[in-house]
Design a protein around this motif. Structure first.
Motif, PDB file in Angstrom:
ATOM      1  N   MET A  87       0.834  -1.171   0.000  1.00  0.00           N
ATOM      2  CA  MET A  87       0.000   0.000   0.000  1.00  0.00           C
ATOM      3  C   MET A  87       0.882   1.238   0.000  1.00  0.00           C
ATOM      4  SD  MET A  87      -2.671   1.432   2.852  1.00  0.00           S
ATOM      5  CE  MET A  87      -4.239   1.025   2.144  1.00  0.00           C
ATOM      6  N   VAL A  88       0.525   2.220  -0.783  1.00  0.00           N
ATOM      7  CA  VAL A  88       1.217   3.510  -0.822  1.00  0.00           C
ATOM      8  C   VAL A  88       0.271   4.550  -0.255  1.00  0.00           C
ATOM      9  CG1 VAL A  88       2.201   5.294  -2.307  1.00  0.00           C
ATOM     10  CG2 VAL A  88       2.588   2.880  -2.836  1.00  0.00           C
ATOM     11  N   ALA A  89       0.752   5.335   0.700  1.00  0.00           N
ATOM     12  CA  ALA A  89      -0.066   6.389   1.299  1.00  0.00           C
ATOM     13  C   ALA A  89       0.702   7.693   1.292  1.00  0.00           C
ATOM     14  CB  ALA A  89      -0.446   6.018   2.724  1.00  0.00           C
ATOM     15  N   TYR A  90       0.036   8.773   0.958  1.00  0.00           N
ATOM     16  CA  TYR A  90       0.628  10.103   1.015  1.00  0.00           C
ATOM     17  C   TYR A  90       0.079  10.796   2.252  1.00  0.00           C
ATOM     18  CZ  TYR A  90       1.676   9.641  -3.996  1.00  0.00           C
ATOM     19  OH  TYR A  90       2.119   9.226  -5.217  1.00  0.00           O
ATOM     20  N   PHE A  91       0.907  11.580   2.901  1.00  0.00           N
ATOM     21  CA  PHE A  91       0.514  12.329   4.083  1.00  0.00           C
ATOM     22  C   PHE A  91       0.872  13.783   3.889  1.00  0.00           C
ATOM     23  CE2 PHE A  91       1.034   8.005   5.337  1.00  0.00           C
ATOM     24  CZ  PHE A  91       0.028   7.777   6.246  1.00  0.00           C
ATOM     25  N   LEU A  92      -0.118  14.665   3.847  1.00  0.00           N
ATOM     26  CA  LEU A  92       0.126  16.094   3.773  1.00  0.00           C
ATOM     27  C   LEU A  92       0.203  16.582   5.206  1.00  0.00           C
ATOM     28  CD1 LEU A  92      -1.143  15.353   0.994  1.00  0.00           C
ATOM     29  CD2 LEU A  92      -1.821  17.729   0.864  1.00  0.00           C
ATOM     30  N   VAL A  93       1.416  16.786   5.682  1.00  0.00           N
ATOM     31  CA  VAL A  93       1.630  17.001   7.104  1.00  0.00           C
ATOM     32  C   VAL A  93       2.824  17.896   7.361  1.00  0.00           C
ATOM     33  CG1 VAL A  93       0.719  14.739   7.755  1.00  0.00           C
ATOM     34  CG2 VAL A  93       3.134  14.969   7.266  1.00  0.00           C
TER      35      VAL A  93
ATOM     36  N   PHE B 235       5.005   3.345   9.824  1.00  0.00           N
ATOM     37  CA  PHE B 235       4.106   2.774   8.832  1.00  0.00           C
ATOM     38  C   PHE B 235       4.753   1.620   8.072  1.00  0.00           C
ATOM     39  CE2 PHE B 235       2.287   6.858   9.726  1.00  0.00           C
ATOM     40  CZ  PHE B 235       0.940   6.554   9.818  1.00  0.00           C
ATOM     41  N   LYS B 236       6.078   1.651   7.905  1.00  0.00           N
ATOM     42  CA  LYS B 236       6.769   0.557   7.217  1.00  0.00           C
ATOM     43  C   LYS B 236       6.548  -0.765   7.941  1.00  0.00           C
ATOM     44  CE  LYS B 236      10.337   3.197   4.927  1.00  0.00           C
ATOM     45  NZ  LYS B 236      11.761   3.482   4.808  1.00  0.00           N
ATOM     46  N   ALA B 237       6.484  -0.707   9.269  1.00  0.00           N
ATOM     47  CA  ALA B 237       6.249  -1.920  10.057  1.00  0.00           C
ATOM     48  C   ALA B 237       4.869  -2.503   9.770  1.00  0.00           C
ATOM     49  CB  ALA B 237       6.390  -1.616  11.542  1.00  0.00           C
ATOM     50  N   LEU B 238       3.951  -1.673   9.296  1.00  0.00           N
ATOM     51  CA  LEU B 238       2.591  -2.124   8.977  1.00  0.00           C
ATOM     52  C   LEU B 238       2.435  -2.476   7.502  1.00  0.00           C
ATOM     53  CD1 LEU B 238       0.641   0.586  11.020  1.00  0.00           C
ATOM     54  CD2 LEU B 238       1.079  -1.796  11.682  1.00  0.00           C
ATOM     55  N   GLY B 239       3.537  -2.424   6.753  1.00  0.00           N
ATOM     56  CA  GLY B 239       3.466  -2.738   5.330  1.00  0.00           C
ATOM     57  C   GLY B 239       2.972  -1.592   4.470  1.00  0.00           C
ATOM     58  N   VAL B 240       3.021  -0.373   5.004  1.00  0.00           N
ATOM     59  CA  VAL B 240       2.575   0.809   4.276  1.00  0.00           C
ATOM     60  C   VAL B 240       3.796   1.638   3.911  1.00  0.00           C
ATOM     61  CG1 VAL B 240       1.229   2.943   4.401  1.00  0.00           C
ATOM     62  CG2 VAL B 240       0.361   0.862   5.476  1.00  0.00           C
ATOM     63  N   TYR B 241       3.952   1.961   2.637  1.00  0.00           N
ATOM     64  CA  TYR B 241       5.033   2.818   2.187  1.00  0.00           C
ATOM     65  C   TYR B 241       4.505   4.249   2.195  1.00  0.00           C
ATOM     66  CZ  TYR B 241       8.888   4.589  -0.581  1.00  0.00           C
ATOM     67  OH  TYR B 241       9.983   5.286  -1.013  1.00  0.00           O
ATOM     68  N   ALA B 242       4.844   4.985   3.223  1.00  0.00           N
ATOM     69  CA  ALA B 242       4.318   6.336   3.411  1.00  0.00           C
ATOM     70  C   ALA B 242       5.280   7.378   2.866  1.00  0.00           C
ATOM     71  CB  ALA B 242       4.077   6.586   4.897  1.00  0.00           C
ATOM     72  N   MET B 243       4.728   8.409   2.256  1.00  0.00           N
ATOM     73  CA  MET B 243       5.520   9.522   1.742  1.00  0.00           C
ATOM     74  C   MET B 243       4.898  10.813   2.246  1.00  0.00           C
ATOM     75  SD  MET B 243       6.250   8.221  -2.118  1.00  0.00           S
ATOM     76  CE  MET B 243       4.825   7.159  -2.362  1.00  0.00           C
TER      77      MET B 243
ATOM     78  N   PRO C 209      -1.214   6.809  -5.104  1.00  0.00           N
ATOM     79  CA  PRO C 209      -1.462   6.336  -3.742  1.00  0.00           C
ATOM     80  C   PRO C 209      -2.703   5.465  -3.628  1.00  0.00           C
ATOM     81  CG  PRO C 209      -2.315   8.537  -3.963  1.00  0.00           C
ATOM     82  CD  PRO C 209      -1.634   8.201  -5.275  1.00  0.00           C
ATOM     83  N   ASP C 210      -2.698   4.609  -2.626  1.00  0.00           N
ATOM     84  CA  ASP C 210      -3.894   3.864  -2.258  1.00  0.00           C
ATOM     85  C   ASP C 210      -4.720   4.664  -1.258  1.00  0.00           C
ATOM     86  OD1 ASP C 210      -3.402   1.335  -3.685  1.00  0.00           O
ATOM     87  OD2 ASP C 210      -1.645   1.243  -2.390  1.00  0.00           O
ATOM     88  N   ALA C 211      -4.061   5.615  -0.600  1.00  0.00           N
ATOM     89  CA  ALA C 211      -4.741   6.453   0.398  1.00  0.00           C
ATOM     90  C   ALA C 211      -3.995   7.765   0.549  1.00  0.00           C
ATOM     91  CB  ALA C 211      -4.780   5.739   1.750  1.00  0.00           C
ATOM     92  N   ILE C 212      -4.722   8.801   0.933  1.00  0.00           N
ATOM     93  CA  ILE C 212      -4.131  10.104   1.262  1.00  0.00           C
ATOM     94  C   ILE C 212      -4.685  10.555   2.582  1.00  0.00           C
ATOM     95  CG2 ILE C 212      -3.941  12.539   0.638  1.00  0.00           C
ATOM     96  CD1 ILE C 212      -4.077  11.743  -2.285  1.00  0.00           C
ATOM     97  N   LYS C 213      -3.799  10.932   3.509  1.00  0.00           N
ATOM     98  CA  LYS C 213      -4.205  11.452   4.814  1.00  0.00           C
ATOM     99  C   LYS C 213      -3.776  12.899   4.871  1.00  0.00           C
ATOM    100  CE  LYS C 213      -4.084  11.566   9.649  1.00  0.00           C
ATOM    101  NZ  LYS C 213      -4.152  12.981   9.833  1.00  0.00           N
ATOM    102  N   ILE C 214      -4.707  13.776   5.171  1.00  0.00           N
ATOM    103  CA  ILE C 214      -4.392  15.196   5.295  1.00  0.00           C
ATOM    104  C   ILE C 214      -4.297  15.522   6.776  1.00  0.00           C
ATOM    105  CG2 ILE C 214      -5.147  17.543   4.823  1.00  0.00           C
ATOM    106  CD1 ILE C 214      -6.557  16.417   2.327  1.00  0.00           C
ATOM    107  N   GLY C 215      -3.127  16.004   7.173  1.00  0.00           N
ATOM    108  CA  GLY C 215      -2.891  16.373   8.558  1.00  0.00           C
ATOM    109  C   GLY C 215      -2.895  17.884   8.695  1.00  0.00           C
ATOM    110  N   MET C 216      -1.757  18.439   9.080  1.00  0.00           N
ATOM    111  CA  MET C 216      -1.668  19.876   9.318  1.00  0.00           C
ATOM    112  C   MET C 216      -1.579  20.645   8.000  1.00  0.00           C
ATOM    113  SD  MET C 216       1.080  21.927  11.613  1.00  0.00           S
ATOM    114  CE  MET C 216       2.238  22.551  10.452  1.00  0.00           C
ATOM    115  N   LEU C 217      -2.491  21.580   7.814  1.00  0.00           N
ATOM    116  CA  LEU C 217      -2.453  22.513   6.693  1.00  0.00           C
ATOM    117  C   LEU C 217      -2.336  23.909   7.257  1.00  0.00           C
ATOM    118  CD1 LEU C 217      -5.287  21.075   4.428  1.00  0.00           C
ATOM    119  CD2 LEU C 217      -2.825  20.708   4.201  1.00  0.00           C
ATOM    120  N   PHE C 218      -1.456  24.716   6.708  1.00  0.00           N
ATOM    121  CA  PHE C 218      -1.303  26.090   7.180  1.00  0.00           C
ATOM    122  C   PHE C 218      -2.417  26.947   6.591  1.00  0.00           C
ATOM    123  CE2 PHE C 218       0.281  30.394   7.184  1.00  0.00           C
ATOM    124  CZ  PHE C 218       0.815  30.495   8.456  1.00  0.00           C
ATOM    125  N   SER C 219      -2.995  27.798   7.418  1.00  0.00           N
ATOM    126  CA  SER C 219      -4.013  28.723   6.895  1.00  0.00           C
ATOM    127  C   SER C 219      -3.875  30.081   7.532  1.00  0.00           C
ATOM    128  CB  SER C 219      -5.411  28.185   7.131  1.00  0.00           C
ATOM    129  OG  SER C 219      -5.651  28.029   8.508  1.00  0.00           O
TER     130      SER C 219
END
Length: 72
Positions: free
Chosen positions: A1-7, A16-24, A62-72
């Protein structure tokens, strides 16, 4: 699984690698912080964040995208 994190770039990908997720992580802001809290936030130019996202989308969709901190 590939996941992107906007953080915040302080994000660690190794958990995440330990869970088999390649996070970027895609940087959205820089923080100056201690264990007590966040002392300052510096935005990253939206064009740079967009360019990072587009580069990763071209390389590995990606298989998933997680949006975390966004500057506003």
């Amino acid at each position: 699984m590939v996941a992107y994190f906007l953080v915040n770039p302080d994000f660690t990908e190794s958990d995440f690698k330990a869970l088999g997720v390649y996070a970027m992580a895609i940087p959205t802001a820089l923080t100056r912080q201690t264990h007590a809290g966040v002392l300052a936030v510096q935005p990253i130019a939206p064009d740079f964040t967009r360019a990072c996202l587009e580069a990763l989308l071209d390389e590995s969709p990606p298989d998933a995208i997680k949006i975390g901190m966004l500057f506003s």
